[in-house]
Design a protein around this motif. Structure first.
Motif, mmCIF file in Angstrom:
data_model
loop_
_atom_site.group_PDB
_atom_site.id
_atom_site.type_symbol
_atom_site.label_atom_id
_atom_site.label_comp_id
_atom_site.label_asym_id
_atom_site.label_seq_id
_atom_site.Cartn_x
_atom_site.Cartn_y
_atom_site.Cartn_z
ATOM 1 N N ARG B 186 71.454 33.545 10.090
ATOM 2 C CA ARG B 186 71.681 34.921 10.506
ATOM 3 C C ARG B 186 70.397 35.737 10.386
ATOM 4 O O ARG B 186 70.053 36.537 11.261
ATOM 5 C CB ARG B 186 72.782 35.520 9.633
ATOM 6 N N TRP B 189 68.115 34.971 13.185
ATOM 7 C CA TRP B 189 68.517 35.673 14.403
ATOM 8 C C TRP B 189 68.180 37.161 14.329
ATOM 9 O O TRP B 189 67.833 37.772 15.335
ATOM 10 C CB TRP B 189 70.007 35.461 14.693
ATOM 11 N N THR B 228 70.951 39.584 23.100
ATOM 12 C CA THR B 228 70.668 38.721 21.945
ATOM 13 C C THR B 228 71.919 38.573 21.075
ATOM 14 O O THR B 228 72.271 37.470 20.660
ATOM 15 C CB THR B 228 69.522 39.309 21.086
ATOM 16 N N CYS B 229 72.581 39.688 20.815
ATOM 17 C CA CYS B 229 73.774 39.664 19.960
ATOM 18 C C CYS B 229 74.880 38.832 20.594
ATOM 19 O O CYS B 229 75.561 38.062 19.912
ATOM 20 C CB CYS B 229 74.279 41.078 19.697
ATOM 21 N N ALA B 232 74.017 35.202 20.116
ATOM 22 C CA ALA B 232 74.169 34.839 18.697
ATOM 23 C C ALA B 232 75.650 34.688 18.365
ATOM 24 O O ALA B 232 76.061 33.674 17.781
ATOM 25 C CB ALA B 232 73.524 35.902 17.815
ATOM 26 N N ASN B 233 76.417 35.665 18.751
ATOM 27 C CA ASN B 233 77.845 35.619 18.424
ATOM 28 C C ASN B 233 78.527 34.420 19.069
ATOM 29 O O ASN B 233 79.389 33.784 18.471
ATOM 30 C CB ASN B 233 78.537 36.919 18.835
ATOM 31 N N VAL B 237 76.901 33.082 15.118
ATOM 32 C CA VAL B 237 76.102 33.858 14.174
ATOM 33 C C VAL B 237 76.485 35.329 14.317
ATOM 34 O O VAL B 237 76.400 35.891 15.406
ATOM 35 C CB VAL B 237 74.589 33.688 14.446
ATOM 36 N N LEU B 239 75.757 38.738 14.438
ATOM 37 C CA LEU B 239 74.593 39.599 14.539
ATOM 38 C C LEU B 239 75.086 40.958 15.026
ATOM 39 O O LEU B 239 75.670 41.057 16.100
ATOM 40 C CB LEU B 239 73.591 38.989 15.536
ATOM 41 N N ILE B 281 66.294 32.092 23.183
ATOM 42 C CA ILE B 281 67.534 32.834 23.462
ATOM 43 C C ILE B 281 68.079 32.443 24.837
ATOM 44 O O ILE B 281 69.275 32.200 25.013
ATOM 45 C CB ILE B 281 67.281 34.359 23.376
ATOM 46 N N TYR B 284 69.758 28.961 24.658
ATOM 47 C CA TYR B 284 71.111 29.024 24.092
ATOM 48 C C TYR B 284 72.077 29.700 25.073
ATOM 49 O O TYR B 284 73.226 29.310 25.199
ATOM 50 C CB TYR B 284 71.117 29.811 22.777
#
Lengths: 316, 316
Positions: B186, B189, B228-229, B232-233, B237, B239, B281, B284
């Motif tokens: 986390r 990130w 980005t969030c 990540a989510n 993760v 974020l 990023i 992913y």
């Protein structure tokens, strides 16, 4: 016949010089009193493609003082798109109901300016690819032969006889063809698609036009142009994606060593035309709910660069 | 205890200098034989925050010649993310099954490198905000106090006793705290979100970090960070968007006069870390079908700038 040219940038000076070689009464309406004085004192010098310099005299008047003038029959408006709103009222004052007004801007937004005319004289958009460069307030260099298209705008229609005769009469002094275009809006969007790709990218990366082909930017240009076409089609303009892309490549190739006008503006610490190019596309997109991520991103980056430049210029 | 530091950039030299002040056997594994020779001849000089210069000697070996060395107990890997693949085989050769390996990279991608180790020693990620600047091949300046977090990676777990003892033992020579982080992914990130906004924007606009706050770029940073969030989510993760934005503003404020590492790389004609930051990023995002327009755009622009620089450097 009385002709006015509003704005004495490169295109304004080029036309002032050309028209003053024929027996017309040509008046250049300048932004500043200073440039007006220089033009009165020195006349206009135009360096032609073959290197010859032609010197002529023209009448001139600061745009603020046009209320005393009798109305013009033909008016060329060659100021930048973002300056249009400042000149419409003076133009209103020195035009009559049959004045033929030609807008020579890059980008979109002329219809807003035209809306500000109380009565509606005949209005046209002229698009040109002729190259000109203003060396001083009274000296212009014709740097490249191009083409010019003229069409009625914002409404589709025919040229009025006055314009018809005028264009025929000026043939001897122009070496670049002037064409009648019945689909001027589509041609404006085609030019817009090209400018909206080349101008911001070269400005952000600070590279000459040709560099856009040699680096991995074709992908961005494809996506940007995809958005431009979507917006154009949504407002009823048939803009073909692959034709636009082909045009962009062609311009990058033909002008590979040139710096785009937007990059020149940034380097000169001047305001760019981003608002009437990508900004105009974003505006239409909002009105029609079309997502235009790529235009928004480039728009913001160019604006940021403009603001940064301005701050740096101010602190010098 | 035998400690190796792979890579002799700013962070590598800083740690080599610090650890060699304690009774450890420290070996710096250099990329080139030339830097190896310089380190052997001159030792390492470290200019501390108070201006004092500490001089120490360390052992060194070119990374290509590690097959003769006996294995290390702790290995710091301080090379850039994109150089990781070149050093994993030599690291494999000089580690034993209980070696504690710490990765000190920016960005993401370490898990791929870890996959290349045949047997799996204990691996960690270390994140640091300490500032260091390499003045020459053997001289490093400690430019700013920061914090360091260490966590097991790629699998969540506890520090092994060897690392536990080691970190306790080095307390006297570090002025910046070293913290144990159980949620290192986390935190990676969070750092990634900050770097993915500040680095490419400052690089494209060629401005110091603080400029991102004074110009109209907050909008882009919001959108970038939103993407980005989301990514990540999607990979599990947590974020938080507003927390990430707050962090970005904080970093821009605290380092307002600094040039980001990416901009420094571009100005120095070097390869940037864009691939392990925005590139990671995007990677992913592709795997999880999340649209990341803003990252793609910035990625392409930075890549274009890199390519342009490279061509210009090559033609000099």
């Amino acid at each position: 016949m009385r002709i006015a040219i509003v704005g004495a940038g490169s295109i304004g000076l080029l036309w002032a010089s050309r028209l003053s070689r024929l027996p017309y009464e040509v008046t250049v309406l300048t932004h500043t009193a200073a440039q007006h004085k220089k033009i009165v004192q020195a006349g206009i010098s135009c360096e032609e493609l073959d290197g010859q310099v032609v010197h002529t005299n023209v009448t001139s008047c600061p745009i603020e003082e046009t209320s005393e003038l009798s109305p013009f029959d033909i008016i060329f408006i060659t100021v930048k798109q973002y300056q249009l709103q400042n000149v419409m009222e003076p133009i209103q004052r020195c035009s009559h109901p049959f004045t033929q007004i030609l807008f020579w801007q890059n980008g979109l937004g002329q219809e807003k300016a035209i809306d500000e005319l109380h009565y509606r004289p005949d209005t046209y958009v002229a698009l040109t690819t002729e190259g000109a460069y203003r060396k001083s307030d009274t000296y212009v260099v014709h740097t490249g032969q191009g083409e010019t298209w003229i069409g009625t705008f914002p409404h589709q229609g025919e040229w009025k006889p006055l314009l018809q005769d005028f264009v025929k009469a000026i043939q001897p002094i122009v070496i670049s063809p002037i064409r009648k275009e019945s689909m001027i809006l589509r041609r404006m969007w085609e030019k817009l698609a090209v400018n909206a790709a080349i101008n911001p990218l070269t400005t952000i990366l600070e590279v000459p036009n040709g560099e856009l082909l040699s680096v991995d930017l074709e992908n961005i240009m494809e996506k940007l142009t995809g958005e431009t076409c979507q917006v154009a089609n949504r407002i009823g303009v048939e803009l073909d994606h692959s034709r636009a892309i082909k045009k962009i490549r062609e311009v990058c190739n033909l002008t590979s060593q040139n710096l785009s006008s937007m990059l020149q503006d940034i380097q000169g610490g001047k305001r760019t035309e981003i608002d009437s190019i990508n900004g105009a596309i974003i505006q239409y997109a909002k009105e029609h709910n079309v997502p235009v991520y790529w235009h928004e991103m480039l728009y913001t980056l160019v604006k940021a660069k403009e603001a940064h430049n301005k701050r740096n210029t101010n602190t010098l």
